[in-house]
Design a protein around this motif. Structure first.
Motif, PDB file in Angstrom:
ATOM      1  N   UNK A  90     -57.916 -43.830  60.849  1.00  0.00           N
ATOM      2  CA  UNK A  90     -58.759 -44.923  60.355  1.00  0.00           C
ATOM      3  C   UNK A  90     -59.345 -45.780  61.462  1.00  0.00           C
ATOM      4  N   UNK A  91     -58.902 -45.556  62.688  1.00  0.00           N
ATOM      5  CA  UNK A  91     -59.239 -46.495  63.747  1.00  0.00           C
ATOM      6  C   UNK A  91     -60.050 -45.935  64.903  1.00  0.00           C
ATOM      7  N   UNK A  92     -59.993 -44.637  65.135  1.00  0.00           N
ATOM      8  CA  UNK A  92     -60.680 -44.079  66.311  1.00  0.00           C
ATOM      9  C   UNK A  92     -62.183 -44.367  66.210  1.00  0.00           C
ATOM     10  N   UNK A  93     -62.785 -44.937  67.246  1.00  0.00           N
ATOM     11  CA  UNK A  93     -64.231 -45.207  67.210  1.00  0.00           C
ATOM     12  C   UNK A  93     -65.039 -43.918  67.065  1.00  0.00           C
ATOM     13  N   UNK A  94     -66.075 -43.971  66.219  1.00  0.00           N
ATOM     14  CA  UNK A  94     -66.887 -42.786  65.924  1.00  0.00           C
ATOM     15  C   UNK A  94     -68.362 -43.107  66.110  1.00  0.00           C
ATOM     16  N   UNK A  95     -69.076 -42.178  66.749  1.00  0.00           N
ATOM     17  CA  UNK A  95     -70.538 -42.213  66.789  1.00  0.00           C
ATOM     18  C   UNK A  95     -71.027 -40.950  66.085  1.00  0.00           C
ATOM     19  N   UNK A  96     -71.732 -41.118  64.979  1.00  0.00           N
ATOM     20  CA  UNK A  96     -72.236 -39.985  64.200  1.00  0.00           C
ATOM     21  C   UNK A  96     -73.694 -39.742  64.571  1.00  0.00           C
TER      22      UNK A  96
ATOM     23  N   UNK B 286     -68.188 -46.350  61.483  1.00  0.00           N
ATOM     24  CA  UNK B 286     -68.681 -45.846  62.753  1.00  0.00           C
ATOM     25  C   UNK B 286     -70.159 -46.167  62.900  1.00  0.00           C
ATOM     26  N   UNK B 287     -70.693 -45.883  64.067  1.00  0.00           N
ATOM     27  CA  UNK B 287     -72.102 -46.173  64.364  1.00  0.00           C
ATOM     28  C   UNK B 287     -72.923 -44.900  64.199  1.00  0.00           C
ATOM     29  N   UNK B 288     -74.035 -44.995  63.488  1.00  0.00           N
ATOM     30  CA  UNK B 288     -74.935 -43.858  63.276  1.00  0.00           C
ATOM     31  C   UNK B 288     -76.023 -43.903  64.349  1.00  0.00           C
ATOM     32  N   UNK B 289     -76.249 -42.767  65.011  1.00  0.00           N
ATOM     33  CA  UNK B 289     -77.179 -42.706  66.146  1.00  0.00           C
ATOM     34  C   UNK B 289     -78.126 -41.511  65.980  1.00  0.00           C
ATOM     35  N   UNK B 290     -79.380 -41.698  66.374  1.00  0.00           N
ATOM     36  CA  UNK B 290     -80.331 -40.581  66.362  1.00  0.00           C
ATOM     37  C   UNK B 290     -81.630 -40.936  65.690  1.00  0.00           C
ATOM     38  N   UNK B 291     -82.050 -40.092  64.738  1.00  0.00           N
ATOM     39  CA  UNK B 291     -83.290 -40.314  64.009  1.00  0.00           C
ATOM     40  C   UNK B 291     -82.994 -40.323  62.508  1.00  0.00           C
ATOM     41  N   UNK B 292     -83.877 -40.933  61.748  1.00  0.00           N
ATOM     42  CA  UNK B 292     -83.664 -41.011  60.298  1.00  0.00           C
ATOM     43  C   UNK B 292     -83.441 -39.613  59.725  1.00  0.00           C
ATOM     44  N   UNK B 293     -82.449 -39.475  58.864  1.00  0.00           N
ATOM     45  CA  UNK B 293     -82.115 -38.166  58.306  1.00  0.00           C
ATOM     46  C   UNK B 293     -83.165 -37.708  57.292  1.00  0.00           C
TER      47      UNK B 293
ATOM     48  N   UNK C  55     -70.155 -46.270  72.645  1.00  0.00           N
ATOM     49  CA  UNK C  55     -68.709 -46.095  72.512  1.00  0.00           C
ATOM     50  C   UNK C  55     -67.968 -46.722  73.690  1.00  0.00           C
ATOM     51  N   UNK C  56     -68.578 -46.674  74.853  1.00  0.00           N
ATOM     52  CA  UNK C  56     -67.935 -47.244  76.044  1.00  0.00           C
ATOM     53  C   UNK C  56     -68.105 -48.757  76.139  1.00  0.00           C
ATOM     54  N   UNK C  57     -68.929 -49.299  75.248  1.00  0.00           N
ATOM     55  CA  UNK C  57     -69.150 -50.752  75.225  1.00  0.00           C
ATOM     56  C   UNK C  57     -68.592 -51.276  73.893  1.00  0.00           C
ATOM     57  N   UNK C  58     -67.314 -51.574  73.897  1.00  0.00           N
ATOM     58  CA  UNK C  58     -66.640 -51.951  72.645  1.00  0.00           C
ATOM     59  C   UNK C  58     -67.222 -53.219  72.037  1.00  0.00           C
ATOM     60  N   UNK C  59     -67.708 -54.131  72.870  1.00  0.00           N
ATOM     61  CA  UNK C  59     -68.328 -55.353  72.347  1.00  0.00           C
ATOM     62  C   UNK C  59     -69.570 -55.011  71.528  1.00  0.00           C
ATOM     63  N   UNK C  60     -70.407 -54.140  72.074  1.00  0.00           N
ATOM     64  CA  UNK C  60     -71.618 -53.734  71.356  1.00  0.00           C
ATOM     65  C   UNK C  60     -71.265 -52.936  70.110  1.00  0.00           C
ATOM     66  N   UNK C  61     -70.298 -52.028  70.224  1.00  0.00           N
ATOM     67  CA  UNK C  61     -69.870 -51.201  69.093  1.00  0.00           C
ATOM     68  C   UNK C  61     -69.411 -52.081  67.937  1.00  0.00           C
ATOM     69  N   UNK C  62     -68.528 -53.034  68.227  1.00  0.00           N
ATOM     70  CA  UNK C  62     -67.999 -53.908  67.177  1.00  0.00           C
ATOM     71  C   UNK C  62     -69.074 -54.844  66.635  1.00  0.00           C
ATOM     72  N   UNK C  63     -69.995 -55.249  67.500  1.00  0.00           N
ATOM     73  CA  UNK C  63     -71.074 -56.142  67.062  1.00  0.00           C
ATOM     74  C   UNK C  63     -71.976 -55.447  66.050  1.00  0.00           C
ATOM     75  N   UNK C  64     -72.281 -54.167  66.291  1.00  0.00           N
ATOM     76  CA  UNK C  64     -73.131 -53.415  65.364  1.00  0.00           C
ATOM     77  C   UNK C  64     -72.449 -53.304  64.003  1.00  0.00           C
ATOM     78  N   UNK C  65     -71.156 -52.979  64.006  1.00  0.00           N
ATOM     79  CA  UNK C  65     -70.447 -52.762  62.745  1.00  0.00           C
ATOM     80  C   UNK C  65     -70.186 -54.061  61.990  1.00  0.00           C
ATOM     81  N   UNK C  66     -70.094 -55.167  62.711  1.00  0.00           N
ATOM     82  CA  UNK C  66     -69.865 -56.450  62.046  1.00  0.00           C
ATOM     83  C   UNK C  66     -71.149 -57.061  61.520  1.00  0.00           C
ATOM     84  N   UNK C  67     -72.281 -56.530  62.003  1.00  0.00           N
ATOM     85  CA  UNK C  67     -73.571 -57.043  61.571  1.00  0.00           C
ATOM     86  C   UNK C  67     -73.979 -58.322  62.263  1.00  0.00           C
TER      87      UNK C  67
END
Length: 550
Positions: free
Chosen positions: A278-284, A307-314, A537-549
């Motif tokens: 439930x905790x491992x950081x994920x970039x999809x 987790x954070x979604x990365x890339x282009x619109x599906x 993923x290597x920038x935990x501050x940015x990762x958490x900021x994206x998920x917290x909105x």
């Protein structure tokens, strides 16, 4: 008005509605019966009177296909002779040699042997031209016909004769077919010391088991964060999407709900298992070709802020298909419902229910998109695929690279390179030098890789229009000058787009030594989506900021 009188009026009104409904239902059944009779009459007359001989089965299949095509691209008729191919698509299993074949310059070529299966074990290589299968000459056949010759019951032998580059005489291989199960996870491995990478290419049976195993193995190797690659994944089995989501989200959570015209298709799919992590950081990673089940997984990860979604619109395929059996061992795959992610959004992008007069369809207008909220209150929208949290703009593919790929020149050069170099070292660190690239440019000198750029097409259209509108005489000198400038500049395209061509060529060469694994590992350093995933993923501050909105 007294209660008795009101009751009489109400009963009459209800009876009228029921009667009207019955009439409508009767009209519908009459229309169905009428049109079935008309279709049967047309079919009979054509078969009886048409000037040339008509194949009844082929004619009927064409009619059925045209009827279903008017609905959506996913509602399909599967005749008996295509059932085996359909089962292979759903299960990823077939009896054969375990190799992808294709046509290159009117030749049937081995494009990719699967690691660990008969073709690879026997020594067949990418670039081998298939000359015969069990004595049946294949040089005049298409890839579909040859594929049928290669497939068969497991444990049955076959002989393949091939022509290999720089080998004067044909080579003959004796193989034993086996049950081929195409892996849903063609590759997993470590990108760096703490980042695991899982490539999921399909959602056939056991996809979730393969993802679980990959995750467990990567964590054992030291992975503390995961890149989960769903790019180009067309989807597949809905239950596998649920089970894969369950790897990362808690038990008893809604994954997806389906809603259709028939109430039996209105279902909520809930996670039933204890999650793996439930905790491992994920970039999809997603792309414009990530569809259906892959969009469910990406949507779930996004809706629960897992987790954070990365890339282009599906792609935007929010439709669910069900397979039903028909007479004479045929089947129909029919769209029965739309699916909705946990936040309540349907990501279907194209509105098949409302066609224009010419039969064309269009995407839902942006103005009609509805906002929904993730668990943490982030805004997401329906009606157009899954929009990444981080959009990565890909470089446009140059016309010269398109030409080199379409004319199989990069493919051929990689095959020739393999014949001259015993090894290349690790695929991750393999790089062509400038001298190597110059060798490739020299090799191209007597090859045809002509191509037309968009600028040239525009210029041709200007020339055509100027002639029609009587401006050509006045513009002729300028048009000729522009053509010369473009032609001169195109001479430098091999240099101008060197880095782009080299990246593709390096992946092609790596595949000759390490197959699918080589292509993926060779791309790690140049893949913009992977590099973006590593950055967040290597920038935990940015990762958490994206998920917290925030």
């Amino acid at each position: 008005m007294n209660i008795k009188r009101w009751g009489v009026i109400t009963a009459v009104a209800i009876g009228s509605v029921a009667l009207l409904s019955a009439f409508k239902q009767t009209d519908k059944y009459f229309e169905i019966a009428k049109n079935m009779e008309l279709f049967s009459a047309v079919y009979k007359e054509v078969n009886l009177l048409y000037v040339d001989e008509v194949n009844p089965s082929q004619t009927m299949t064409t009619g059925i296909d045209a009827m279903l095509e008017s609905l959506d691209p996913y509602t399909n008729y599967i005749p008996e002779d295509k059932i085996e191919d359909f089962r292979t698509q759903m299960t990823g299993q077939y009896g054969g040699i375990g190799a992808v074949i294709g046509e290159r310059k009117d030749k049937i070529i081995i494009l990719m042997p699967y690691e660990g299966f008969p073709a690879q074990k026997a020594g067949l290589q990418i670039g081998d031209e298939i000359l015969s299968v069990d004595g049946i000459v294949t040089t005049s056949k298409n890839s579909g016909d040859v594929s049928k010759l290669l497939r068969g019951q497991a444990d049955t032998p076959l002989k393949i004769k091939v022509k290999r580059f720089n080998t004067p005489e044909p080579l003959e291989f004796t193989l034993v077919r086996q049950k081929i199960k195409i892996s849903n996870v063609p590759y997993f491995g470590m990108v760096n010391t703490n980042t695991g990478y899982i490539k999921l290419s399909d959602f056939t049976q056991a996809a979730s088991i393969e993802v679980k195993k990959a995750l467990t193995d990567l964590k054992a190797k030291g992975a503390t964060q995961i890149i989960f690659d769903l790019r180009g994944n067309p989807g597949g089995l809905l239950n596998e999407a649920v089970n894969i989501s369950n790897i990362f989200i808690p038990k008893d959570k809604l994954v997806v709900s389906t809603k259709g015209k028939v109430s039996e298709w209105n279902t909520k799919y809930i996670t039933e298992l204890v999650p793996d992590d439930l905790n491992i950081p994920i970039a999809v990673l997603v792309s414009g070709r990530s569809a259906s089940a892959s969009e469910i997984v990406a949507g779930v990860i996004q809706d629960y802020d897992r987790g954070v979604i990365i890339g282009q619109r599906s792609y935007g395929k929010g439709l669910v298909q069900t397979t039903r059996e028909l007479p004479y061992n045929s089947q129909i795959k029919v769209t029965t419902a739309k699916y909705y992610t946990p936040s309540g959004r349907c990501i279907q992008a194209i509105d098949y229910a409302h066609r224009a007069a010419d039969g064309s369809v269009s995407k839902f207008a942006d103005s009609l998109h509805v906002a929904f909220k993730t668990t943490n209150g982030r805004t997401v929208y329906d009606g157009g695929g899954v929009t990444p949290d981080i959009t990565v703009v890909q470089d446009s593919i140059s016309p010269i690279l398109v030409a080199l790929v379409s004319k199989s020149l990069l493919f051929d050069y990689a095959t020739e390179y393999r014949s001259k170099h015993e090894s290349i070292g690790d695929a991750r660190t393999f790089n062509l030098s400038d001298r190597d690239y110059q060798d490739f440019v020299t090799w191209l000198k007597d090859k045809d890789y002509s191509y037309t750029t968009k600028v040239e097409k525009t210029l041709d259209e200007m020339t055509k229009q100027s002639k029609q509108e009587k401006y050509f005489d006045a513009m002729k000198d300028q048009l000729d000058q522009m053509k010369k400038v473009i032609a001169k500049d195109k001479e430098n395209d091999l240099i101008k787009f060197q880095s782009q061509i080299m990246e593709y060529l390096e992946e092609e060469i790596a595949s000759r030594y390490y197959l699918q694994k080589g292509i993926i590992e060779s791309s790690f350093d140049s893949d913009k989506d992977i590099q973006s995933a590593l950055e967040v993923l290597n920038n935990k501050t940015k990762y958490n900021s994206i998920l917290s909105g925030k």
